[in-house]
Design a protein around this motif. Sequence first.
Motif, PDB file in Angstrom:
ATOM      1  N   PRO A  38      -1.390  10.792   9.203  1.00  0.00           N
ATOM      2  CA  PRO A  38      -0.936  11.577   8.057  1.00  0.00           C
ATOM      3  C   PRO A  38      -1.995  11.620   6.972  1.00  0.00           C
ATOM      4  CG  PRO A  38       0.115   9.412   8.086  1.00  0.00           C
ATOM      5  CD  PRO A  38      -0.623   9.573   9.386  1.00  0.00           C
ATOM      6  N   THR A  39      -1.968  12.663   6.192  1.00  0.00           N
ATOM      7  CA  THR A  39      -2.955  12.814   5.117  1.00  0.00           C
ATOM      8  C   THR A  39      -2.289  12.826   3.754  1.00  0.00           C
ATOM      9  OG1 THR A  39      -2.838  15.219   5.345  1.00  0.00           O
ATOM     10  CG2 THR A  39      -4.562  14.083   6.580  1.00  0.00           C
ATOM     11  N   SER A  40      -0.985  12.507   3.696  1.00  0.00           N
ATOM     12  CA  SER A  40      -0.299  12.409   2.411  1.00  0.00           C
ATOM     13  C   SER A  40       0.645  11.222   2.472  1.00  0.00           C
ATOM     14  CB  SER A  40       0.464  13.702   2.115  1.00  0.00           C
ATOM     15  OG  SER A  40       1.421  13.946   3.108  1.00  0.00           O
ATOM     16  N   PRO A  60      -8.768   2.470   4.239  1.00  0.00           N
ATOM     17  CA  PRO A  60      -9.989   3.240   4.478  1.00  0.00           C
ATOM     18  C   PRO A  60      -9.950   3.861   5.864  1.00  0.00           C
ATOM     19  CG  PRO A  60     -10.421   0.889   4.605  1.00  0.00           C
ATOM     20  CD  PRO A  60      -9.028   1.033   4.079  1.00  0.00           C
ATOM     21  N   SER A  61     -10.651   4.964   6.038  1.00  0.00           N
ATOM     22  CA  SER A  61     -10.568   5.717   7.290  1.00  0.00           C
ATOM     23  C   SER A  61     -11.044   4.911   8.475  1.00  0.00           C
ATOM     24  CB  SER A  61     -11.388   7.006   7.176  1.00  0.00           C
ATOM     25  OG  SER A  61     -12.723   6.701   6.803  1.00  0.00           O
ATOM     26  N   SER A  62     -11.855   3.844   8.229  1.00  0.00           N
ATOM     27  CA  SER A  62     -12.356   3.036   9.347  1.00  0.00           C
ATOM     28  C   SER A  62     -11.350   2.016   9.823  1.00  0.00           C
ATOM     29  CB  SER A  62     -13.632   2.294   8.932  1.00  0.00           C
ATOM     30  OG  SER A  62     -13.369   1.460   7.814  1.00  0.00           O
ATOM     31  N   SER A  63     -10.240   1.803   9.058  1.00  0.00           N
ATOM     32  CA  SER A  63      -9.243   0.812   9.431  1.00  0.00           C
ATOM     33  C   SER A  63      -8.291   1.403  10.458  1.00  0.00           C
ATOM     34  CB  SER A  63      -8.453   0.348   8.208  1.00  0.00           C
ATOM     35  OG  SER A  63      -9.297  -0.300   7.293  1.00  0.00           O
ATOM     36  N   SER A  71       0.878   3.960   6.493  1.00  0.00           N
ATOM     37  CA  SER A  71      -0.394   4.100   5.797  1.00  0.00           C
ATOM     38  C   SER A  71      -0.793   5.545   5.577  1.00  0.00           C
ATOM     39  CB  SER A  71      -1.498   3.409   6.599  1.00  0.00           C
ATOM     40  OG  SER A  71      -1.775   4.144   7.774  1.00  0.00           O
ATOM     41  N   VAL A  72      -1.732   5.672   4.654  1.00  0.00           N
ATOM     42  CA  VAL A  72      -2.429   6.929   4.416  1.00  0.00           C
ATOM     43  C   VAL A  72      -3.904   6.590   4.476  1.00  0.00           C
ATOM     44  CG1 VAL A  72      -2.804   8.807   2.805  1.00  0.00           C
ATOM     45  CG2 VAL A  72      -0.576   7.689   2.888  1.00  0.00           C
ATOM     46  N   THR A  73      -4.691   7.336   5.255  1.00  0.00           N
ATOM     47  CA  THR A  73      -6.112   7.031   5.333  1.00  0.00           C
ATOM     48  C   THR A  73      -6.848   7.698   4.193  1.00  0.00           C
ATOM     49  OG1 THR A  73      -6.518   8.915   6.784  1.00  0.00           O
ATOM     50  CG2 THR A  73      -6.026   6.801   7.845  1.00  0.00           C
ATOM     51  N   ALA A  74      -7.955   7.057   3.775  1.00  0.00           N
ATOM     52  CA  ALA A  74      -8.756   7.599   2.676  1.00  0.00           C
ATOM     53  C   ALA A  74     -10.199   7.170   2.860  1.00  0.00           C
ATOM     54  CB  ALA A  74      -8.236   7.098   1.341  1.00  0.00           C
ATOM     55  N   ASP A  75     -11.112   8.007   2.402  1.00  0.00           N
ATOM     56  CA  ASP A  75     -12.518   7.643   2.464  1.00  0.00           C
ATOM     57  C   ASP A  75     -12.805   6.514   1.485  1.00  0.00           C
ATOM     58  OD1 ASP A  75     -13.027   9.560   4.349  1.00  0.00           O
ATOM     59  OD2 ASP A  75     -13.495  11.112   2.869  1.00  0.00           O
ATOM     60  N   ARG A  76     -13.712   5.611   1.867  1.00  0.00           N
ATOM     61  CA  ARG A  76     -14.083   4.477   1.036  1.00  0.00           C
ATOM     62  C   ARG A  76     -15.067   4.924  -0.032  1.00  0.00           C
ATOM     63  NH1 ARG A  76     -14.153  -1.027   2.544  1.00  0.00           N
ATOM     64  NH2 ARG A  76     -13.723  -0.345   4.653  1.00  0.00           N
ATOM     65  N   LEU A  77     -14.797   4.547  -1.286  1.00  0.00           N
ATOM     66  CA  LEU A  77     -15.688   4.846  -2.384  1.00  0.00           C
ATOM     67  C   LEU A  77     -16.630   3.670  -2.620  1.00  0.00           C
ATOM     68  CD1 LEU A  77     -13.118   6.402  -4.874  1.00  0.00           C
ATOM     69  CD2 LEU A  77     -14.706   7.609  -3.366  1.00  0.00           C
ATOM     70  N   PRO A  78     -17.819   3.907  -3.189  1.00  0.00           N
ATOM     71  CA  PRO A  78     -18.742   2.813  -3.465  1.00  0.00           C
ATOM     72  C   PRO A  78     -18.094   1.754  -4.353  1.00  0.00           C
ATOM     73  CG  PRO A  78     -19.833   4.938  -3.741  1.00  0.00           C
ATOM     74  CD  PRO A  78     -18.382   5.222  -3.541  1.00  0.00           C
ATOM     75  N   GLY A  79     -18.194   0.482  -3.932  1.00  0.00           N
ATOM     76  CA  GLY A  79     -17.625  -0.611  -4.699  1.00  0.00           C
ATOM     77  C   GLY A  79     -16.118  -0.737  -4.590  1.00  0.00           C
ATOM     78  N   ASP A  80     -15.491   0.034  -3.711  1.00  0.00           N
ATOM     79  CA  ASP A  80     -14.045   0.034  -3.570  1.00  0.00           C
ATOM     80  C   ASP A  80     -13.707  -0.323  -2.128  1.00  0.00           C
ATOM     81  OD1 ASP A  80     -11.353   0.461  -3.667  1.00  0.00           O
ATOM     82  OD2 ASP A  80     -11.467   2.634  -3.878  1.00  0.00           O
ATOM     83  N   SER A  81     -12.745  -1.247  -1.954  1.00  0.00           N
ATOM     84  CA  SER A  81     -12.351  -1.623  -0.595  1.00  0.00           C
ATOM     85  C   SER A  81     -11.655  -0.471   0.119  1.00  0.00           C
ATOM     86  CB  SER A  81     -11.415  -2.839  -0.635  1.00  0.00           C
ATOM     87  OG  SER A  81     -10.166  -2.487  -1.209  1.00  0.00           O
ATOM     88  N   GLY A  82     -11.156   0.497  -0.641  1.00  0.00           N
ATOM     89  CA  GLY A  82     -10.429   1.606  -0.028  1.00  0.00           C
ATOM     90  C   GLY A  82      -9.000   1.259   0.316  1.00  0.00           C
ATOM     91  N   ILE A  83      -8.538   0.039  -0.059  1.00  0.00           N
ATOM     92  CA  ILE A  83      -7.193  -0.429   0.274  1.00  0.00           C
ATOM     93  C   ILE A  83      -6.362  -0.499  -1.001  1.00  0.00           C
ATOM     94  CG2 ILE A  83      -5.840  -2.314   1.262  1.00  0.00           C
ATOM     95  CD1 ILE A  83      -8.418  -3.159   2.746  1.00  0.00           C
ATOM     96  N   SER A  84      -5.155   0.029  -0.956  1.00  0.00           N
ATOM     97  CA  SER A  84      -4.242  -0.089  -2.089  1.00  0.00           C
ATOM     98  C   SER A  84      -2.813   0.075  -1.599  1.00  0.00           C
ATOM     99  CB  SER A  84      -4.559   0.955  -3.166  1.00  0.00           C
ATOM    100  OG  SER A  84      -4.342   2.264  -2.665  1.00  0.00           O
ATOM    101  N   ALA A  85      -1.889  -0.344  -2.441  1.00  0.00           N
ATOM    102  CA  ALA A  85      -0.474  -0.203  -2.123  1.00  0.00           C
ATOM    103  C   ALA A  85       0.238   0.406  -3.326  1.00  0.00           C
ATOM    104  CB  ALA A  85       0.151  -1.547  -1.774  1.00  0.00           C
ATOM    105  N   GLY A 141     -15.842  -9.424   7.049  1.00  0.00           N
ATOM    106  CA  GLY A 141     -15.597  -9.917   8.402  1.00  0.00           C
ATOM    107  C   GLY A 141     -14.154 -10.280   8.660  1.00  0.00           C
ATOM    108  N   SER A 142     -13.297 -10.218   7.632  1.00  0.00           N
ATOM    109  CA  SER A 142     -11.881 -10.505   7.842  1.00  0.00           C
ATOM    110  C   SER A 142     -11.255  -9.408   8.699  1.00  0.00           C
ATOM    111  CB  SER A 142     -11.143 -10.578   6.501  1.00  0.00           C
ATOM    112  OG  SER A 142     -11.618 -11.641   5.721  1.00  0.00           O
ATOM    113  N   SER A 143     -10.179  -9.762   9.359  1.00  0.00           N
ATOM    114  CA  SER A 143      -9.465  -8.762  10.144  1.00  0.00           C
ATOM    115  C   SER A 143      -8.998  -7.637   9.229  1.00  0.00           C
ATOM    116  CB  SER A 143      -8.265  -9.402  10.838  1.00  0.00           C
ATOM    117  OG  SER A 143      -8.664 -10.429  11.703  1.00  0.00           O
ATOM    118  N   SER A 144      -8.896  -6.466   9.771  1.00  0.00           N
ATOM    119  CA  SER A 144      -8.543  -5.298   8.968  1.00  0.00           C
ATOM    120  C   SER A 144      -7.124  -5.408   8.425  1.00  0.00           C
ATOM    121  CB  SER A 144      -8.666  -4.030   9.810  1.00  0.00           C
ATOM    122  OG  SER A 144      -9.998  -3.831  10.211  1.00  0.00           O
ATOM    123  N   VAL A 145      -6.951  -5.007   7.195  1.00  0.00           N
ATOM    124  CA  VAL A 145      -5.627  -4.924   6.594  1.00  0.00           C
ATOM    125  C   VAL A 145      -4.878  -3.757   7.211  1.00  0.00           C
ATOM    126  CG1 VAL A 145      -4.385  -4.418   4.450  1.00  0.00           C
ATOM    127  CG2 VAL A 145      -6.337  -5.982   4.417  1.00  0.00           C
TER     128      VAL A 145
END
Length: 308
Positions: A38-40, A60-63, A71-85, A141-145
Motif C-alpha cells: 500500500p502507498t497510503s 523505509p522501502s528497504s524494510s 505498514s506504509v512504505t516510504a523512502d528514507r531521508l538523510p539522517g532519518d531512520s524512515g521508521i515512525s508510528a 545491523g539490528s533486525s528490521s523493524v
Amino acid sequence: MRGPASLLLTALAAVLLLSACGTERADTRDGGPGAVTPTSGTQVTDPGIDGVRITSVTLPSSSPSPGRGHSVTADRLPGDSGISAAYEVTNRGTEAMTYTILVDFTDAAGQVMGNTRETVRAVGAGKSVRGIVGPGVVAPGSSSVTRAEVADVTRVPADEAPAEAGDCPSSGIRVFADEGDAAMGLRVVGLRLENCGSRDHFVNGYPLLELLDDNREPVDGVRILKGSGGITTGAGPDEAPEPVTLKPGETAIATLVWRNTTASGMPVTVPYVRVRAHAGADPVMVTPGLDLGTTGELGVRPWRRAPR
C-alpha cells in the motif's frame, strides 16, 4: 489454413488475455501473496491500552512488509531512520488527562529494536488526539523493524501533571520525579523541587505523599517511613530535616527508597504518587511505578539542596 493476418490477431488476443489475468492476481483487495504494497495509511486493528492505540506504521522501502496491513512504505531521508508510528489517544473519562505512552518498535520475532516515550498533554474528556513518534536510535545491523505497539500507558489529571521543562506553574515551583535507580532489589527514585519562579522558596521537612492504584484510588496497607534506615543502609545515614531556602533556579531533592522483595502474600504495585512539596502546596501526580513486593514499606528522605 489461416493466413498471416489471422495468426497475428490470435497471438495478440492471447497476450491481452494473459495481461488481464496478471492484473487481477495483483489486485490488493484479496490481500493474497501477490498484493501490492500500500502507498497510503492502513488501519491497524490493535485495540491498544487505556484508549491509546497505534493506527499505522511507516517503514523505509528497504524494510520487509509485516503483512496484515500494518505498514506504509516510504523512502528514507538523510539522517532519518524512515521508521515512525502514528498513534491515537482517546480520553473516555470525564476530565482532561495528560498521558505518557511508551511505544515499542519490534522485529518479526517480537524483539524490541527501539522505543520512545511520548507525553500527550491535556486531552479533553471525550476527545481524541493524534500524533507520530519514531523509534529513537536503532542500532546498525539490528533486525528490521516490522511493527509498533503500545507497551505502557500512564495518565494523570491534567491539572496535576508535572510541568514541562521550561514551563513554570503559577506557584513558582516545579515538582517531578527522576528516572530512578535499581540494584539488587533496592529501588531509589528522586523527587525534585525546582524553584522556577522569581522569588525565594522555603521548604523544611518531608514531601507529603499519597499512594494511588491504577484507578488513582488510595492504596492501603503501605507504611510511609520517615527516612530509609529501616529499609537499607545503602542510601546513606538518615539525617534530620533542615530548612532549605531555594533561590530562583535552585533545586531540592527528596528520595524515595524501597525494596521489591516478595514473600508470602500479594505483591503491591503503586503506579501513581500524589506529591505535595509541603502542607498547602498544589498536588503533583508522578508515576514512579513503586513495585513494593510484599514489604509494605516505603521510605522517604527529607528535602535537601541538590548539588549544583
